[in-house]
Design a protein around this motif. Sequence first.
Motif, PDB file in Angstrom:
ATOM      1  N   ASN A 158      18.800 -29.169  29.408  1.00  0.00           N
ATOM      2  CA  ASN A 158      17.884 -28.745  28.354  1.00  0.00           C
ATOM      3  C   ASN A 158      18.397 -27.534  27.590  1.00  0.00           C
ATOM      4  N   VAL A 159      19.175 -26.665  28.258  1.00  0.00           N
ATOM      5  CA  VAL A 159      19.798 -25.542  27.557  1.00  0.00           C
ATOM      6  C   VAL A 159      20.835 -26.072  26.570  1.00  0.00           C
ATOM      7  N   ILE A 160      21.666 -26.994  27.042  1.00  0.00           N
ATOM      8  CA  ILE A 160      22.711 -27.553  26.173  1.00  0.00           C
ATOM      9  C   ILE A 160      22.096 -28.296  25.000  1.00  0.00           C
ATOM     10  N   ARG A 161      21.071 -29.081  25.281  1.00  0.00           N
ATOM     11  CA  ARG A 161      20.428 -29.863  24.222  1.00  0.00           C
ATOM     12  C   ARG A 161      19.743 -28.961  23.199  1.00  0.00           C
ATOM     13  N   SER A 162      18.958 -27.977  23.674  1.00  0.00           N
ATOM     14  CA  SER A 162      18.210 -27.129  22.738  1.00  0.00           C
ATOM     15  C   SER A 162      19.126 -26.171  21.985  1.00  0.00           C
ATOM     16  N   SER A 163      20.304 -25.897  22.543  1.00  0.00           N
ATOM     17  CA  SER A 163      21.256 -25.036  21.834  1.00  0.00           C
ATOM     18  C   SER A 163      22.132 -25.837  20.873  1.00  0.00           C
ATOM     19  N   VAL A 164      21.956 -27.154  20.846  1.00  0.00           N
ATOM     20  CA  VAL A 164      22.801 -28.094  20.080  1.00  0.00           C
ATOM     21  C   VAL A 164      24.287 -27.752  20.235  1.00  0.00           C
ATOM     22  N   GLY A 165      24.668 -27.415  21.463  1.00  0.00           N
ATOM     23  CA  GLY A 165      26.067 -27.149  21.761  1.00  0.00           C
ATOM     24  C   GLY A 165      26.492 -25.705  21.556  1.00  0.00           C
ATOM     25  N   CYS A 166      25.572 -24.827  21.132  1.00  0.00           N
ATOM     26  CA  CYS A 166      25.954 -23.429  20.877  1.00  0.00           C
ATOM     27  C   CYS A 166      26.216 -22.647  22.155  1.00  0.00           C
ATOM     28  N   LEU A 167      25.922 -23.232  23.309  1.00  0.00           N
ATOM     29  CA  LEU A 167      26.385 -22.635  24.563  1.00  0.00           C
ATOM     30  C   LEU A 167      27.897 -22.526  24.541  1.00  0.00           C
ATOM     31  N   PHE A 168      28.564 -23.457  23.851  1.00  0.00           N
ATOM     32  CA  PHE A 168      30.021 -23.514  23.830  1.00  0.00           C
ATOM     33  C   PHE A 168      30.628 -22.708  22.690  1.00  0.00           C
ATOM     34  N   THR A 169      29.840 -22.341  21.682  1.00  0.00           N
ATOM     35  CA  THR A 169      30.384 -21.635  20.527  1.00  0.00           C
ATOM     36  C   THR A 169      30.237 -20.123  20.648  1.00  0.00           C
ATOM     37  N   ASN A 170      29.443 -19.668  21.623  1.00  0.00           N
ATOM     38  CA  ASN A 170      29.240 -18.244  21.852  1.00  0.00           C
ATOM     39  C   ASN A 170      30.024 -17.759  23.061  1.00  0.00           C
ATOM     40  N   GLN A 171      30.353 -16.465  23.065  1.00  0.00           N
ATOM     41  CA  GLN A 171      30.890 -15.820  24.266  1.00  0.00           C
ATOM     42  C   GLN A 171      29.681 -15.396  25.096  1.00  0.00           C
ATOM     43  N   VAL A 172      29.481 -16.059  26.224  1.00  0.00           N
ATOM     44  CA  VAL A 172      28.277 -15.852  27.036  1.00  0.00           C
ATOM     45  C   VAL A 172      28.672 -15.285  28.397  1.00  0.00           C
ATOM     46  N   ALA A 173      27.961 -14.236  28.810  1.00  0.00           N
ATOM     47  CA  ALA A 173      28.198 -13.653  30.134  1.00  0.00           C
ATOM     48  C   ALA A 173      26.864 -13.415  30.821  1.00  0.00           C
ATOM     49  N   THR A 174      26.895 -13.431  32.134  1.00  0.00           N
ATOM     50  CA  THR A 174      25.691 -13.166  32.924  1.00  0.00           C
ATOM     51  C   THR A 174      25.968 -12.039  33.906  1.00  0.00           C
ATOM     52  N   GLY A 175      24.898 -11.373  34.320  1.00  0.00           N
ATOM     53  CA  GLY A 175      25.024 -10.308  35.305  1.00  0.00           C
ATOM     54  C   GLY A 175      23.654  -9.733  35.597  1.00  0.00           C
ATOM     55  N   THR A 176      23.588  -8.832  36.546  1.00  0.00           N
ATOM     56  CA  THR A 176      22.321  -8.160  36.805  1.00  0.00           C
ATOM     57  C   THR A 176      22.073  -7.139  35.700  1.00  0.00           C
ATOM     58  N   THR A 177      20.816  -6.712  35.582  1.00  0.00           N
ATOM     59  CA  THR A 177      20.490  -5.675  34.608  1.00  0.00           C
ATOM     60  C   THR A 177      21.361  -4.443  34.838  1.00  0.00           C
ATOM     61  N   SER A 178      21.513  -4.035  36.090  1.00  0.00           N
ATOM     62  CA  SER A 178      22.313  -2.860  36.424  1.00  0.00           C
ATOM     63  C   SER A 178      23.771  -3.031  36.007  1.00  0.00           C
ATOM     64  N   GLU A 179      24.336  -4.198  36.274  1.00  0.00           N
ATOM     65  CA  GLU A 179      25.734  -4.455  35.912  1.00  0.00           C
ATOM     66  C   GLU A 179      25.934  -4.407  34.399  1.00  0.00           C
ATOM     67  N   ILE A 180      24.989  -4.961  33.659  1.00  0.00           N
ATOM     68  CA  ILE A 180      25.133  -4.996  32.204  1.00  0.00           C
ATOM     69  C   ILE A 180      24.951  -3.605  31.610  1.00  0.00           C
ATOM     70  N   ILE A 181      24.018  -2.832  32.119  1.00  0.00           N
ATOM     71  CA  ILE A 181      23.844  -1.455  31.639  1.00  0.00           C
ATOM     72  C   ILE A 181      25.117  -0.648  31.889  1.00  0.00           C
ATOM     73  N   THR A 182      25.712  -0.811  33.052  1.00  0.00           N
ATOM     74  CA  THR A 182      26.973  -0.127  33.367  1.00  0.00           C
ATOM     75  C   THR A 182      28.063  -0.547  32.388  1.00  0.00           C
ATOM     76  N   PHE A 183      28.137  -1.844  32.081  1.00  0.00           N
ATOM     77  CA  PHE A 183      29.125  -2.367  31.132  1.00  0.00           C
ATOM     78  C   PHE A 183      28.938  -1.725  29.758  1.00  0.00           C
ATOM     79  N   LEU A 184      27.690  -1.638  29.292  1.00  0.00           N
ATOM     80  CA  LEU A 184      27.412  -1.053  27.971  1.00  0.00           C
ATOM     81  C   LEU A 184      27.849   0.408  27.917  1.00  0.00           C
ATOM     82  N   LYS A 185      27.531   1.161  28.961  1.00  0.00           N
ATOM     83  CA  LYS A 185      27.902   2.577  28.992  1.00  0.00           C
ATOM     84  C   LYS A 185      29.422   2.746  29.019  1.00  0.00           C
ATOM     85  N   LYS A 186      30.084   1.934  29.829  1.00  0.00           N
ATOM     86  CA  LYS A 186      31.543   2.011  29.934  1.00  0.00           C
ATOM     87  C   LYS A 186      32.213   1.732  28.598  1.00  0.00           C
ATOM     88  N   ASN A 187      31.603   0.848  27.800  1.00  0.00           N
ATOM     89  CA  ASN A 187      32.197   0.446  26.519  1.00  0.00           C
ATOM     90  C   ASN A 187      31.561   1.154  25.321  1.00  0.00           C
TER      91      ASN A 187
END
Length: 265
Positions: A158-187
């Motif tokens: 359903n994600v693939i269908r509702s995104s009409v394939g945009c799952l593949f056209t975006n740079q997508v990453a997952t992580g915990t809230t803490s990991e992503i906040i750390t990434f933002l600060k580091k960058n």
Amino acid sequence: MQKYISSIQNPLIKQLLLLQEKSRERKKTGLFVVEGEREIALAAKAGYEIISLFYCKEIYSESVLMHLINQPIDRIEVPLELYKKIAYRGSTEGIIAITKAKTHSLNTVIFKTDSPLILIAEAPEKPGNIGAILRTADAANLDAVFIANPKTDLYNPNVIRSSVGCLFTNQVATGTTSEIITFLKKNNINCYCAALKSSKNYTDVNFTSASAIVVGTESTGLSESWLENATQNIIIPMEGEIDSMNVSVAAAIIIFEAKRQRKNS
């Protein structure tokens, strides 16, 4: 290799159905299912490895099939009666692929600019919302989409269908809230959180430097960790009776304001 399968009891057909239905099977095997010509073509263009293609020649032309994927893969013909049983969509295009998943860790993210624009969604549950967010991200040509504390498998059909394939056209990453906040600060990426408290009107915020726009669920909003680490909380003024809107709509409004600013800066 060319094959013909007519039985729903065939092991390959059983595997395809399991991959469609069970997140556990997708995670265990590292495989998932893509249905439709456009979606399969976008996955191949994005470097996904196509393992096998199932097609029904009563619906999908064999000559077109040969040009869709240049990789040496199994091409499996199925009769119309069987295809109707394995197709996930109500209206289908006659072609389904089993595809190898990618890792979506934060350490795989590469920015092509010093001032990336990122969308972060915390704990989205509905595949339709995730798909809509990915479509918006593609339309705006964002640098990345991060899913914090994901509750839904990215390779859910359903994600693939509702995104009409945009799952593949975006740079997508997952992580915990803490990991992503750390990434933002580091960058050195500014963090703008959609929230009701201590917020500025989204049009009064400058999004032209490296920026992450963070949205939460409609029911609970963002967790306290985001609000504590925000560069600035932002709000879309509401003029009706309710105080929230669909998360994908809210994200689109803010993203295109950021794009407008960057175009005019």
